[in-house]
Motif scaffolding. Structure first.
Motif, PDB file in Angstrom:
ATOM      1  N   VAL A   1       0.833  -1.202   0.000  1.00 20.25           N
ATOM      2  CA  VAL A   1       0.000   0.000   0.000  1.00 20.25           C
ATOM      3  C   VAL A   1       0.869   1.254   0.000  1.00 20.25           C
ATOM      4  CG1 VAL A   1      -1.735   1.314   1.299  1.00 20.25           C
ATOM      5  CG2 VAL A   1      -1.860  -1.187   1.202  1.00 20.25           C
ATOM      6  N   VAL A   2       0.464   2.225  -0.805  1.00 22.44           N
ATOM      7  CA  VAL A   2       1.079   3.552  -0.816  1.00 22.44           C
ATOM      8  C   VAL A   2      -0.015   4.572  -0.540  1.00 22.44           C
ATOM      9  CG1 VAL A   2       2.196   5.316  -2.243  1.00 22.44           C
ATOM     10  CG2 VAL A   2       2.908   2.938  -2.430  1.00 22.44           C
ATOM     11  N   VAL A   3       0.278   5.556   0.280  1.00 23.69           N
ATOM     12  CA  VAL A   3      -0.672   6.628   0.568  1.00 23.69           C
ATOM     13  C   VAL A   3      -0.343   7.822  -0.323  1.00 23.69           C
ATOM     14  CG1 VAL A   3      -1.634   8.158   2.320  1.00 23.69           C
ATOM     15  CG2 VAL A   3      -0.858   5.862   2.953  1.00 23.69           C
ATOM     16  N   TYR A   4      -1.320   8.268  -1.091  1.00 22.57           N
ATOM     17  CA  TYR A   4      -1.139   9.434  -1.959  1.00 22.57           C
ATOM     18  C   TYR A   4      -1.765  10.646  -1.288  1.00 22.57           C
ATOM     19  CZ  TYR A   4      -1.729  12.600  -5.937  1.00 22.57           C
ATOM     20  OH  TYR A   4      -1.721  13.700  -6.773  1.00 22.57           O
ATOM     21  N   PHE A   5      -0.916  11.614  -0.904  1.00 22.98           N
ATOM     22  CA  PHE A   5      -1.398  12.886  -0.362  1.00 22.98           C
ATOM     23  C   PHE A   5      -1.483  13.862  -1.533  1.00 22.98           C
ATOM     24  CE2 PHE A   5      -0.554  17.081   1.624  1.00 22.98           C
ATOM     25  CZ  PHE A   5      -1.691  17.153   2.410  1.00 22.98           C
ATOM     26  N   ALA A   6      -2.690  14.104  -2.000  1.00 26.04           N
ATOM     27  CA  ALA A   6      -2.881  14.837  -3.254  1.00 26.04           C
ATOM     28  C   ALA A   6      -2.638  16.332  -3.120  1.00 26.04           C
ATOM     29  CB  ALA A   6      -4.291  14.586  -3.783  1.00 26.04           C
ATOM     30  N   ASP A   7      -2.845  16.910  -1.961  1.00 27.59           N
ATOM     31  CA  ASP A   7      -2.772  18.352  -1.732  1.00 27.59           C
ATOM     32  C   ASP A   7      -3.866  19.064  -2.531  1.00 27.59           C
ATOM     33  OD1 ASP A   7      -1.479  20.316  -0.120  1.00 27.59           O
ATOM     34  OD2 ASP A   7      -0.498  21.122  -1.890  1.00 27.59           O
ATOM     35  N   THR A   8      -3.899  20.377  -2.470  1.00 27.39           N
ATOM     36  CA  THR A   8      -5.033  21.144  -2.977  1.00 27.39           C
ATOM     37  C   THR A   8      -5.211  21.032  -4.487  1.00 27.39           C
ATOM     38  OG1 THR A   8      -4.756  22.720  -1.164  1.00 27.39           O
ATOM     39  CG2 THR A   8      -6.083  23.438  -3.044  1.00 27.39           C
ATOM     40  N   TYR A   9      -4.119  21.201  -5.238  1.00 27.24           N
ATOM     41  CA  TYR A   9      -4.257  21.282  -6.692  1.00 27.24           C
ATOM     42  C   TYR A   9      -4.784  19.982  -7.291  1.00 27.24           C
ATOM     43  CZ  TYR A   9      -3.256  22.179 -11.577  1.00 27.24           C
ATOM     44  OH  TYR A   9      -3.384  22.341 -12.935  1.00 27.24           O
ATOM     45  N   ALA A  10      -4.138  18.875  -6.974  1.00 29.95           N
ATOM     46  CA  ALA A  10      -4.537  17.595  -7.572  1.00 29.95           C
ATOM     47  C   ALA A  10      -5.824  17.054  -6.977  1.00 29.95           C
ATOM     48  CB  ALA A  10      -3.420  16.566  -7.402  1.00 29.95           C
ATOM     49  N   SER A  11      -6.260  17.612  -5.859  1.00 29.10           N
ATOM     50  CA  SER A  11      -7.493  17.152  -5.234  1.00 29.10           C
ATOM     51  C   SER A  11      -8.695  17.990  -5.637  1.00 29.10           C
ATOM     52  CB  SER A  11      -7.349  17.183  -3.715  1.00 29.10           C
ATOM     53  OG  SER A  11      -8.530  16.740  -3.082  1.00 29.10           O
ATOM     54  N   LEU A  12      -8.506  19.320  -5.702  1.00 27.38           N
ATOM     55  CA  LEU A  12      -9.649  20.205  -5.875  1.00 27.38           C
ATOM     56  C   LEU A  12      -9.615  21.060  -7.141  1.00 27.38           C
ATOM     57  CD1 LEU A  12      -9.953  21.529  -2.204  1.00 27.38           C
ATOM     58  CD2 LEU A  12     -11.342  19.768  -3.302  1.00 27.38           C
ATOM     59  N   VAL A  13      -8.440  21.325  -7.686  1.00 28.34           N
ATOM     60  CA  VAL A  13      -8.343  22.216  -8.846  1.00 28.34           C
ATOM     61  C   VAL A  13      -8.385  21.421 -10.141  1.00 28.34           C
ATOM     62  CG1 VAL A  13      -7.000  24.001 -10.016  1.00 28.34           C
ATOM     63  CG2 VAL A  13      -7.073  23.937  -7.510  1.00 28.34           C
ATOM     64  N   ASP A  14      -7.390  20.579 -10.342  1.00 26.22           N
ATOM     65  CA  ASP A  14      -7.368  19.718 -11.536  1.00 26.22           C
ATOM     66  C   ASP A  14      -7.110  18.287 -11.094  1.00 26.22           C
ATOM     67  OD1 ASP A  14      -7.202  18.500 -13.972  1.00 26.22           O
ATOM     68  OD2 ASP A  14      -5.763  19.908 -14.829  1.00 26.22           O
ATOM     69  N   TRP A  15      -8.196  17.583 -10.787  1.00 26.04           N
ATOM     70  CA  TRP A  15      -8.085  16.220 -10.263  1.00 26.04           C
ATOM     71  C   TRP A  15      -7.582  15.225 -11.309  1.00 26.04           C
ATOM     72  CZ3 TRP A  15     -11.351  14.106 -13.658  1.00 26.04           C
ATOM     73  CH2 TRP A  15     -12.467  14.827 -14.045  1.00 26.04           C
ATOM     74  N   ARG A  16      -7.444  15.642 -12.575  1.00 26.93           N
ATOM     75  CA  ARG A  16      -6.882  14.742 -13.580  1.00 26.93           C
ATOM     76  C   ARG A  16      -5.456  14.341 -13.211  1.00 26.93           C
ATOM     77  NH1 ARG A  16      -7.486  18.055 -18.980  1.00 26.93           N
ATOM     78  NH2 ARG A  16      -6.362  19.469 -17.582  1.00 26.93           N
ATOM     79  N   LEU A  17      -4.692  15.277 -12.639  1.00 28.11           N
ATOM     80  CA  LEU A  17      -3.337  14.952 -12.187  1.00 28.11           C
ATOM     81  C   LEU A  17      -3.388  13.881 -11.110  1.00 28.11           C
ATOM     82  CD1 LEU A  17      -0.287  15.318 -11.949  1.00 28.11           C
ATOM     83  CD2 LEU A  17      -0.715  17.287 -10.443  1.00 28.11           C
ATOM     84  N   GLY A  18      -4.323  14.003 -10.172  1.00 29.22           N
ATOM     85  CA  GLY A  18      -4.457  12.998  -9.129  1.00 29.22           C
ATOM     86  C   GLY A  18      -4.803  11.630  -9.694  1.00 29.22           C
ATOM     87  N   LEU A  19      -5.689  11.591 -10.680  1.00 31.21           N
ATOM     88  CA  LEU A  19      -6.031  10.315 -11.319  1.00 31.21           C
ATOM     89  C   LEU A  19      -4.812   9.712 -12.013  1.00 31.21           C
ATOM     90  CD1 LEU A  19      -9.546  10.992 -12.913  1.00 31.21           C
ATOM     91  CD2 LEU A  19      -9.015   9.717 -10.828  1.00 31.21           C
ATOM     92  N   GLU A  20      -4.021  10.546 -12.666  1.00 26.24           N
ATOM     93  CA  GLU A  20      -2.807  10.048 -13.335  1.00 26.24           C
ATOM     94  C   GLU A  20      -1.808   9.509 -12.320  1.00 26.24           C
ATOM     95  OE1 GLU A  20      -2.720  12.851 -17.341  1.00 26.24           O
ATOM     96  OE2 GLU A  20      -1.671  13.517 -15.530  1.00 26.24           O
ATOM     97  N   ALA A  21      -1.687  10.188 -11.182  1.00 29.93           N
ATOM     98  CA  ALA A  21      -0.769   9.727 -10.134  1.00 29.93           C
ATOM     99  C   ALA A  21      -1.198   8.356  -9.613  1.00 29.93           C
ATOM    100  CB  ALA A  21      -0.725  10.742  -8.994  1.00 29.93           C
ATOM    101  N   VAL A  22      -2.482   8.196  -9.356  1.00 32.64           N
ATOM    102  CA  VAL A  22      -2.995   6.916  -8.874  1.00 32.64           C
ATOM    103  C   VAL A  22      -2.791   5.835  -9.934  1.00 32.64           C
ATOM    104  CG1 VAL A  22      -5.090   5.670  -8.206  1.00 32.64           C
ATOM    105  CG2 VAL A  22      -4.649   7.953  -7.278  1.00 32.64           C
ATOM    106  N   GLU A  23      -3.082   6.162 -11.186  1.00 34.99           N
ATOM    107  CA  GLU A  23      -2.912   5.189 -12.275  1.00 34.99           C
ATOM    108  C   GLU A  23      -1.456   4.745 -12.395  1.00 34.99           C
ATOM    109  OE1 GLU A  23      -3.455   4.771 -17.136  1.00 34.99           O
ATOM    110  OE2 GLU A  23      -4.304   6.509 -16.096  1.00 34.99           O
ATOM    111  N   LEU A  24      -0.522   5.680 -12.280  1.00 30.39           N
ATOM    112  CA  LEU A  24       0.889   5.339 -12.409  1.00 30.39           C
ATOM    113  C   LEU A  24       1.336   4.429 -11.273  1.00 30.39           C
ATOM    114  CD1 LEU A  24       3.320   5.870 -14.253  1.00 30.39           C
ATOM    115  CD2 LEU A  24       3.908   7.828 -12.800  1.00 30.39           C
ATOM    116  N   LEU A  25       0.918   4.723 -10.061  1.00 30.17           N
ATOM    117  CA  LEU A  25       1.259   3.874  -8.918  1.00 30.17           C
ATOM    118  C   LEU A  25       0.663   2.476  -9.074  1.00 30.17           C
ATOM    119  CD1 LEU A  25       0.736   6.533  -6.129  1.00 30.17           C
ATOM    120  CD2 LEU A  25       2.885   5.303  -6.504  1.00 30.17           C
TER     121      LEU A  25
END
Length: 277
Positions: A43-67
């Motif tokens: 298991v890895v915990v992804y701390f998305a912070d404000t931008y990837a969580s609330l502004v442009d969540w596409r980055l957060g989805l890409e981060a999760v997909e890569l992991l």
């Protein structure tokens, strides 16, 4: 109306471009049925912070997909941003409360052996440096020791999976290293080269945004920020890049505004340039 509200209440410079808000939160867009027991590497915990969580969540989805591509199960806790502006503007009481909440949520994961990764350099800086300073406790130090930049964490996996003939192969890219990543090994440039990207970079210093400071109106804020940014942008443009690559969301905003170039996060480029082996 929202823009006028920000100018009136938060003092945002009306000439400054704002990031495009995609709507919703990262957690709302994560695929359903994701469980943390599917990762062959743990298991890895992804701390998305404000931008990837609330502004442009596409980055957060890409981060999760890569992991997940490299065999990690990803937990995305429901947490606010790291709160660096609270520290910058001297609201240390509020900053401590934010730090306690985030450390309290991450500590059980860390004590169970899970690393914490983030795609925002300022968030990593807060978790590793600012929170132990604010809280001065063992919990914050434990969490700090478990925090990594996502690309640095995956560098070993990425090394053997990048292809030079991917969608970014042959492009000229300027690599901008954010202030909060200075002094660390720049694994991104090496990985971009493996992905067939022609990489250019130099130490131009701060892009001039300095978090939210460069967004605020006034000669000592946005005007000075833009002047600093122009000098950096002139150096970037002198290399005739087709794209700019940087981790920082605020650097991205500044550089795209002043150069007119597309600015991409390394996660975006490397996700599309890797083939798991």
């Amino acid at each position: 109306a929202f823009r006028a509200f920000l100018e009136l209440v938060a003092g945002i410079d009306g000439t400054r471009p704002l990031p495009r808000f995609r709507g919703g939160r990262l957690r709302d867009h994560l695929p359903r049925g994701r469980t943390s027991d599917k990762g062959r590497k743990g298991v890895v915990v992804y701390f998305a912070d404000t931008y990837a969580s609330l502004v442009d969540w596409r980055l957060g989805l890409e981060a999760v997909e890569l992991l997940e591509r490299f065999g990690y199960a990803v937990e995305v806790p429901d947490l606010p941003g790291s709160g660096m502006p609270l520290v910058q503007y001297g609201f240390l009481g509020a900053a401590r409360r934010r730090a306690r909440r985030i450390v309290g949520a991450l500590l059980p994961y860390v004590e169970s052996g899970a690393p914490v990764v983030t795609t925002e350099p300022t968030a990593a800086y807060c978790l590793r440096e600012v929170y132990p300073w604010l809280l001065s406790d063992e919990g914050s130090r434990k969490v700090a020791s478990a925090v990594s930049d996502l690309i640095a964490f995956l560098s070993g996996d990425l090394e053997g999976s990048l292809v030079a003939d991917g969608p970014f192969g042959g492009l000229r890219a300027y690599r901008h290293v954010p202030c909060h990543m200075r002094g660390t090994e720049d694994v991104v440039s090496r990985l971009l080269t493996k992905a067939g990207v022609e990489v250019f970079s130099e130490d131009t210093g701060c892009c001039g945004m300095a978090g939210t400071w460069g967004m605020r109106s006034g000669a000592s804020r946005s005007q000075l920020s833009i002047e600093i940014g122009r000098r950096v942008s002139e150096r970037i443009l002198s290399y005739r890049p087709q794209i700019v690559v940087t981790e920082s969301s605020v650097c991205s905003l500044q550089i795209s505004h002043l150069t007119g170039l597309p600015v991409l996060h390394p996660v975006t480029v490397l996700l599309r340039s890797s083939v798991p082996r």
